[in-house]
Design a protein around this motif. Structure first.
Motif, PDB file in Angstrom:
ATOM      1  N   ILE A  56      38.327  22.921  44.690  1.00 36.11           N
ATOM      2  CA  ILE A  56      37.460  22.205  45.881  1.00 36.11           C
ATOM      3  C   ILE A  56      37.136  23.407  46.728  1.00 36.11           C
ATOM      4  O   ILE A  56      36.048  23.664  47.401  1.00 36.11           O
ATOM      5  CB  ILE A  56      38.110  21.197  46.507  1.00 36.11           C
ATOM      6  CG1 ILE A  56      38.094  20.000  45.485  1.00 36.11           C
ATOM      7  CG2 ILE A  56      37.349  20.568  47.681  1.00 36.11           C
ATOM      8  CD1 ILE A  56      36.844  19.437  45.016  1.00 36.11           C
ATOM      9  N   MET A 116      29.626  22.150  47.961  1.00 35.67           N
ATOM     10  CA  MET A 116      29.539  20.841  48.303  1.00 35.67           C
ATOM     11  C   MET A 116      28.774  20.136  49.354  1.00 35.67           C
ATOM     12  O   MET A 116      28.894  19.140  49.788  1.00 35.67           O
ATOM     13  CB  MET A 116      30.907  20.598  48.430  1.00 35.67           C
ATOM     14  CG  MET A 116      31.967  20.905  47.364  1.00 35.67           C
ATOM     15  SD  MET A 116      33.720  20.517  47.773  1.00 35.67           S
ATOM     16  CE  MET A 116      33.683  18.769  48.281  1.00 35.67           C
ATOM     17  N   CYS A 174      34.865  13.851  55.095  1.00 35.89           N
ATOM     18  CA  CYS A 174      33.937  13.856  53.813  1.00 35.89           C
ATOM     19  C   CYS A 174      34.842  13.531  52.699  1.00 35.89           C
ATOM     20  O   CYS A 174      36.066  13.381  52.706  1.00 35.89           O
ATOM     21  CB  CYS A 174      33.700  15.484  53.712  1.00 35.89           C
ATOM     22  SG  CYS A 174      32.494  16.090  54.894  1.00 35.89           S
ATOM     23  N   TYR A 210      34.586  13.860  48.468  1.00 37.25           N
ATOM     24  CA  TYR A 210      33.965  14.159  47.063  1.00 37.25           C
ATOM     25  C   TYR A 210      34.718  13.577  46.023  1.00 37.25           C
ATOM     26  O   TYR A 210      35.737  13.158  45.948  1.00 37.25           O
ATOM     27  CB  TYR A 210      34.369  15.684  47.050  1.00 37.25           C
ATOM     28  CG  TYR A 210      33.910  16.328  45.811  1.00 37.25           C
ATOM     29  CD1 TYR A 210      32.794  16.815  45.562  1.00 37.25           C
ATOM     30  CD2 TYR A 210      34.953  16.762  44.959  1.00 37.25           C
ATOM     31  CE1 TYR A 210      32.481  17.225  44.378  1.00 37.25           C
ATOM     32  CE2 TYR A 210      34.750  17.411  43.682  1.00 37.25           C
ATOM     33  CZ  TYR A 210      33.298  17.659  43.532  1.00 37.25           C
ATOM     34  OH  TYR A 210      32.821  18.302  42.400  1.00 37.25           O
ATOM     35  N   ASN A 211      33.570  13.284  45.341  1.00 29.68           N
ATOM     36  CA  ASN A 211      33.856  12.511  43.911  1.00 29.68           C
ATOM     37  C   ASN A 211      33.726  13.562  42.836  1.00 29.68           C
ATOM     38  O   ASN A 211      32.910  13.801  42.258  1.00 29.68           O
ATOM     39  CB  ASN A 211      33.089  11.323  43.511  1.00 29.68           C
ATOM     40  CG  ASN A 211      33.338  10.824  42.325  1.00 29.68           C
ATOM     41  OD1 ASN A 211      34.002  10.929  41.586  1.00 29.68           O
ATOM     42  ND2 ASN A 211      32.340   9.661  42.118  1.00 29.68           N
ATOM     43  N   PRO A 213      30.315   8.112  47.147  1.00 34.37           N
ATOM     44  CA  PRO A 213      29.810   9.350  46.649  1.00 34.37           C
ATOM     45  C   PRO A 213      29.870   9.235  44.978  1.00 34.37           C
ATOM     46  O   PRO A 213      30.510   8.395  44.416  1.00 34.37           O
ATOM     47  CB  PRO A 213      31.015  10.245  46.949  1.00 34.37           C
ATOM     48  CG  PRO A 213      32.128   9.288  47.041  1.00 34.37           C
ATOM     49  CD  PRO A 213      31.696   7.886  47.652  1.00 34.37           C
ATOM     50  N   THR A 237      29.296  14.771  47.374  1.00 35.15           N
ATOM     51  CA  THR A 237      30.141  14.768  48.648  1.00 35.15           C
ATOM     52  C   THR A 237      29.366  13.873  49.593  1.00 35.15           C
ATOM     53  O   THR A 237      28.108  13.902  49.853  1.00 35.15           O
ATOM     54  CB  THR A 237      30.238  16.238  49.170  1.00 35.15           C
ATOM     55  OG1 THR A 237      31.004  16.872  48.493  1.00 35.15           O
ATOM     56  CG2 THR A 237      31.229  15.935  50.768  1.00 35.15           C
ATOM     57  N   GLU A 238      29.898  13.188  50.410  1.00 36.69           N
ATOM     58  CA  GLU A 238      29.318  12.296  51.558  1.00 36.69           C
ATOM     59  C   GLU A 238      30.027  12.436  52.728  1.00 36.69           C
ATOM     60  O   GLU A 238      31.524  12.417  52.414  1.00 36.69           O
ATOM     61  CB  GLU A 238      29.219  10.646  50.957  1.00 36.69           C
ATOM     62  CG  GLU A 238      28.287  10.581  49.962  1.00 36.69           C
ATOM     63  CD  GLU A 238      27.645   9.158  50.025  1.00 36.69           C
ATOM     64  OE1 GLU A 238      27.785   8.546  51.037  1.00 36.69           O
ATOM     65  OE2 GLU A 238      27.249   8.633  48.996  1.00 36.69           O
ATOM     66  N   CYS A 239      29.438  12.392  53.856  1.00 35.46           N
ATOM     67  CA  CYS A 239      30.227  12.668  54.872  1.00 35.46           C
ATOM     68  C   CYS A 239      29.820  11.707  55.995  1.00 35.46           C
ATOM     69  O   CYS A 239      28.754  11.414  55.996  1.00 35.46           O
ATOM     70  CB  CYS A 239      29.932  14.175  55.569  1.00 35.46           C
ATOM     71  SG  CYS A 239      30.947  15.422  54.552  1.00 35.46           S
ATOM     72  N   TYR A 247      38.539  13.335  46.472  1.00 39.85           N
ATOM     73  CA  TYR A 247      39.085  14.177  47.438  1.00 39.85           C
ATOM     74  C   TYR A 247      38.555  14.028  48.793  1.00 39.85           C
ATOM     75  O   TYR A 247      37.309  13.966  49.057  1.00 39.85           O
ATOM     76  CB  TYR A 247      38.884  15.740  47.178  1.00 39.85           C
ATOM     77  CG  TYR A 247      39.575  16.484  46.068  1.00 39.85           C
ATOM     78  CD1 TYR A 247      40.580  16.992  46.106  1.00 39.85           C
ATOM     79  CD2 TYR A 247      38.836  16.377  44.547  1.00 39.85           C
ATOM     80  CE1 TYR A 247      41.377  17.609  45.000  1.00 39.85           C
ATOM     81  CE2 TYR A 247      39.458  16.916  43.594  1.00 39.85           C
ATOM     82  CZ  TYR A 247      40.880  17.511  43.819  1.00 39.85           C
ATOM     83  OH  TYR A 247      41.355  18.116  42.938  1.00 39.85           O
ATOM     84  N   THR A 248      39.316  13.988  49.863  1.00 43.18           N
ATOM     85  CA  THR A 248      38.917  13.766  51.125  1.00 43.18           C
ATOM     86  C   THR A 248      39.434  14.848  52.252  1.00 43.18           C
ATOM     87  O   THR A 248      40.409  15.304  52.029  1.00 43.18           O
ATOM     88  CB  THR A 248      39.230  12.445  51.634  1.00 43.18           C
ATOM     89  OG1 THR A 248      38.512  12.034  52.994  1.00 43.18           O
ATOM     90  CG2 THR A 248      40.604  12.075  51.627  1.00 43.18           C
TER      91      THR A 248
END
Length: 125
Positions: free
Chosen positions: A10, A19, A66, A68-69, A93, A98-100, A121-122
């Motif tokens: 990451i 990302m 954020c 992340y998948n 996600p 990644t979504e934020c 992951y965040t």
């Protein structure tokens, strides 16, 4: 994948800018608080359904959170402010994305729950 391997993966993706393509809001992907070191310092791995992590927030200004998948399936992250009046929010996600969100949480901690069946992951900044 081990936690250390995932963290290095990451951090490398963040450094390379890979990302940033999955951001889902209209705020700029760049921030004065963002750096690979600051993101990697609070990067948290939530491998299983029901896992959670707690994050501090900025008192003045927006905090960007954020998710992340890294998995192959769809995922759900539930974000809950520790403020009693705040309703939960959800991010979805897609695999490899990644979504934020950016919010003014006024220094109130937030928790992130893995409500899906794919690891997450965040991090915040």
């Amino acid at each position: 994948m081990s936690w250390k391997t995932g963290t290095r993966l990451i951090a490398g993706l963040i450094t390379a800018g890979a990302m940033t393509s999955g951001f889902n809001d209209d705020a700029s992907a760049a921030s004065e608080h963002e750096s690979p070191a600051s993101i990697a310092s609070n990067l948290t791995y939530l491998p299983n359904y029901g896992d959670r992590a707690y994050f501090p927030t900025w008192f003045f200004g927006e905090t960007r959170l954020c998710v992340y998948n890294p998995g192959l399936g769809e995922s759900v992250a539930k974000i809950q402010s520790q403020s009693p009046a705040a309703p939960p929010e959800h991010l979805y996600p897609q695999p490899g994305a990644t979504e934020c969100i950016s919010r003014w949480w006024w220094g109130v901690p937030v928790s992130v729950y893995n409500d899906g069946h794919s690891p997450l992951y965040t991090w915040t900044y």
